[in-house]
Design an enzyme around this catalytic site. Structure first.
Site, PDB file in Angstrom:
ATOM      1  N   GLU A 367      -1.468 -13.075   6.236  1.00 21.55           N
ATOM      2  CA  GLU A 367      -0.979 -12.126   5.229  1.00 21.55           C
ATOM      3  C   GLU A 367      -1.697 -10.786   5.295  1.00 21.55           C
ATOM      4  O   GLU A 367      -2.039 -10.191   4.273  1.00 21.55           O
ATOM      5  CB  GLU A 367      -1.061 -12.731   3.815  1.00 21.55           C
ATOM      6  CG  GLU A 367      -0.097 -13.885   3.614  1.00 21.55           C
ATOM      7  CD  GLU A 367       0.157 -14.206   2.146  1.00 21.55           C
ATOM      8  OE1 GLU A 367      -0.271 -13.431   1.283  1.00 21.55           O
ATOM      9  OE2 GLU A 367       0.798 -15.237   1.878  1.00 21.55           O
ATOM     10  N   HIS A 656      -6.941 -17.548  -2.175  1.00 26.23           N
ATOM     11  CA  HIS A 656      -7.122 -18.715  -1.310  1.00 26.23           C
ATOM     12  C   HIS A 656      -8.603 -18.896  -0.986  1.00 26.23           C
ATOM     13  O   HIS A 656      -9.359 -17.921  -0.931  1.00 26.23           O
ATOM     14  CB  HIS A 656      -6.365 -18.553   0.011  1.00 26.23           C
ATOM     15  CG  HIS A 656      -4.876 -18.736  -0.110  1.00 26.23           C
ATOM     16  ND1 HIS A 656      -4.200 -19.772   0.476  1.00 26.23           N
ATOM     17  CD2 HIS A 656      -3.937 -17.997  -0.753  1.00 26.23           C
ATOM     18  CE1 HIS A 656      -2.907 -19.668   0.213  1.00 26.23           C
ATOM     19  NE2 HIS A 656      -2.728 -18.594  -0.541  1.00 26.23           N
TER      20      HIS A 656
END
Length: 672
Positions: A367, A656
């Protein structure tokens, strides 16, 4: 295979691409700012709590018409730019390979000489992290903001964690083999070219606090960064410190050993703080760091989580084995329940770490969408990693074999720039690379051209001039809940592409092995966990018959020490978890995990488990994976996991938890 070092085959196309993007960018930036002003994060809401309620509304009322007027004015230029930019994507290459030009910090060639085929083997450390570097307006939907500042801070934390000294602990007692005692030594690294002995105080190592826009000011760190970072050691230099712990069952050092080490320390430099004073600091839970403390971003501190543990059962350690380095004393503290000792059936160490592992060799970041953020991140990581593959992905309808409606969506995603997906830093040279885009993305995921990046790296050579290579694959699967069929199809494609890449890049044969494969690792965000009832098909996929998951017992069951990697976005800026140390402490507690991790979905529990006391299955949703296989590895070698880590160093910067795995490639021969 040729590695692409520029996005286009000639300079004319590069200039035309830059010109077209220059026409698009004002419209893109204004739209991003406009949307972002209406999506505040919880951190911003708390900051505004003391302000008059009308102040923010007044700002919105004033700025919104300005943004709208400028946006409308920029639309014609953006349209012209898009008409130029879109056809160019058919000639754009799927990635860019960057190699550090500063010869003083380049050490890839040196690392290749470290492999000795006649020795017992070599270890390699792999990391994976989803850093959520989307355009700021989109990142805010995950309760994260300020993408540009986060990118720079993420790079700094990673390189400072990976480049700190590595501690080796020698246990003199054959009875104390669990190594339940950990070192909290705070180490000061030598300056470049400085041969003086390094002194170490004894204080608890705290991790690098984020003092940027998310959690305070970062001006002091910024000024130190601009001075060139002279305090960082050269990556190619020996960066290991030795700690000897004399053998008492309770883990405490004897008085004789302490006096001996203190004497060596006093002889080599200034006096160190006393053991009692440092022990008092380590017992203080809310100890705040001062400028220059071990937690500063530019320090190279040794953490208790990245220790290479070596057991010696014959009493004393021969001085020749430590290369005349100072034996550092260590404060002994008990580990918490998660890290008290390894399970009796486990063959490797596992931990929740506040730092990225020392001497990190390979890192897969997902990402990395925003191009400006990717450049900032790359610039920071190049201080430690010599080789970087970035700007990975396909744009527009280039390589898109989908229905017309899906292609139209992909064209729209090109305007939003959701394509520069992976960033792969490496300390070893990359030999080959390939990227494939999943053609079956649905919904919002079809706007991101998700896919898989395949890499072949050289890690050494044998005395017979045979190359020693490794394979690393990075991927990110469909994220939308319930799209089980889509993810399974993507896993099928992933396996086919893996096999195809191995065959197309291999130059060996059974009769004439020009290359010896040391490892094959697959990592990334797979967007399913091993404990959720909704993900049963993915859990039973054939991929897990070829690749081993160190955290998994079997389909539907994780090992007791494995924890989730998806954080609850609502709690990212809570004081309890907004720093690496605090997040580490919370995740070591079962109750803490219930409050700040997202748990496997079920009909009885919502995705956000904050504040719940009910019994939940597993230890959170573990969707970030590190897998390895022994298939295709040189037959005479053995690949084993040395340690596995869940990392909290990016607390407050992403939703995350990064994961890391250290593999030992054993040749089966004794050291020469």
């Amino acid at each position: 295979m040729v590695l692409y070092t520029s996005p286009f085959p000639n300079s004319f196309l590069s200039v035309l691409h830059s010109f077209s993007w220059g026409l698009i960018f004002p419209c893109y930036w204004l739209a991003d700012r406009l949307v972002g002003s209406f999506v505040p994060t919880t951190y911003e809401k708390r900051q505004r709590a003391d302000d008059p309620c009308y102040f923010h509304a007044l700002c919105i009322i004033i700025t919104t018409p300005i943004y709208l007027a400028l946006l409308v004015a920029s639309l014609p230029f953006a349209l012209i730019g898009f008409l130029l930019w879109s056809p160019l994507q058919s000639a754009r290459r799927p990635y860019i390979y960057s190699r550090l030009k500063d010869k003083n910090h380049a050490n890839g060639a040196t690392l290749l000489t470290e492999w000795k085929a006649a020795g017992s083997g070599k270890s390699f450390c792999f990391g994976s992290a989803n850093v959520c570097l989307l355009p700021d307006s989109l990142a805010r939907f995950n309760n994260i903001f300020n993408t540009q500042a986060r990118a720079k801070e993420i790079g700094r934390r990673i390189r400072n964690g990976a480049s700190r000294p590595q501690i080796k602990i020698y246990i003199d007692s054959p009875t104390n083999t669990s190594i339940s005692a950990a070192s909290f030594s705070s180490l000061v690294s030598p300056q470049a070219g400085d041969n003086r002995t390094v002194n170490a105080g004894i204080k608890r190592t705290t991790s690098m606090e984020y003092k940027g826009d998310n959690c305070g000011s970062n001006n002091g760190e910024e000024s130190r960064e601009d001075k060139g970072g002279s305090g960082e050691p050269h990556e190619g230099e020996e960066n290991t410190c030795i700690v000897r712990i004399n053998g008492e069952e309770n883990g405490h050092m004897s008085d004789t050993e302490t006096d001996t080490i203190n004497g060596q320390a006093r002889a080599s430099g200034p006096a160190e703080p006393s053991l009692e004073g440092d022990a008092e600091i380590s017992k203080t839970p809310n100890h705040k760091q001062k400028e220059g403390d071990s937690g500063s971003l530019d320090s190279c501190s040794a953490s208790r989580e990245s220790l290479v543990k070596v057991r010696v059962g014959d009493g004393t350690v021969d001085q020749s084995t430590v290369n005349n380095k100072l034996l550092y004393k260590a404060s002994i503290m008990k580990k918490t329940s998660v890290r008290k000792k390894k399970h009796t059936d486990e063959t490797f160490d596992h931990e929740i770490s506040a730092f990225f592992p020392a001497n990190l060799d390979f890192l897969c970041l997902q990402e990395v969408f925003d191009k400006r953020a990717a450049e900032k991140l790359k610039e920071q990581l190049h201080h430690y990693f010599e080789y970087i593959v970035y700007d990975v992905g396909v744009y527009s309808c280039h390589g898109c074999f989908q229905p017309a409606a899906t292609c139209a969506a992909t064209y729209f995603s090109s305007i939003m720039l959701l394509n520069g997906f992976f960033l792969f830093p490496s300390r070893y040279p990359v030999m080959d690379a390939a990227y494939h885009c999943y053609p079956n993305g649905r919904g919002m995921d079809s706007l991101a051209s998700k896919g898989a990046l395949f890499l072949k790296v050289q890690v050494g050579s044998t005395p017979q001039d045979q190359r020693i290579v490794g394979y690393i694959s990075c991927t990110h699967l469909q994220a939308i809940a319930g799209d089980t069929t889509v993810r399974c199809e993507q896993l099928d494609m992933l396996q086919d592409w893996l096999s195809e890449f191995r065959k197309s890049t291999s130059s060996s044969s059974t009769a004439n092995p020009e290359e010896l494969v040391a490892f094959d690792v697959l990592c990334g965000d797979l967007n399913f966990d091993n404990c959720s009832s909704e993900d049963k098909l993915e859990q039973q996929h054939s991929l897990f018959t070829h690749y081993k998951d160190p955290c998994r017992v079997g389909p539907g069951e994780d090992k007791p020490w494995a924890i989730g990697t998806l954080l609850d976005p609502e709690g990212l800026y809570d004081e309890e978890v907004c720093t690496p140390d605090n997040l580490q402490k919370v995740l070591e507690s079962e109750e803490g995990r219930k409050g700040y991790l997202v748990y496997p979905t079920s009909k009885n529990h919502s995705s956000s488990q904050k504040g719940r006391k009910a019994s939940l299955k597993g230890n959170g949703r573990r969707i970030d994976y590190m897998l390895y296989t022994e298939e295709g590895v040189y037959l005479e070698w053995k690949v084993e996991v040395e340690e596995f880590s869940f990392i909290t160093q990016l607390a407050g910067l992403t939703d995350h938890l990064p994961v890391a795995m250290r593999l030992m490639v054993s040749t089966g021969e004794d050291d020469p």
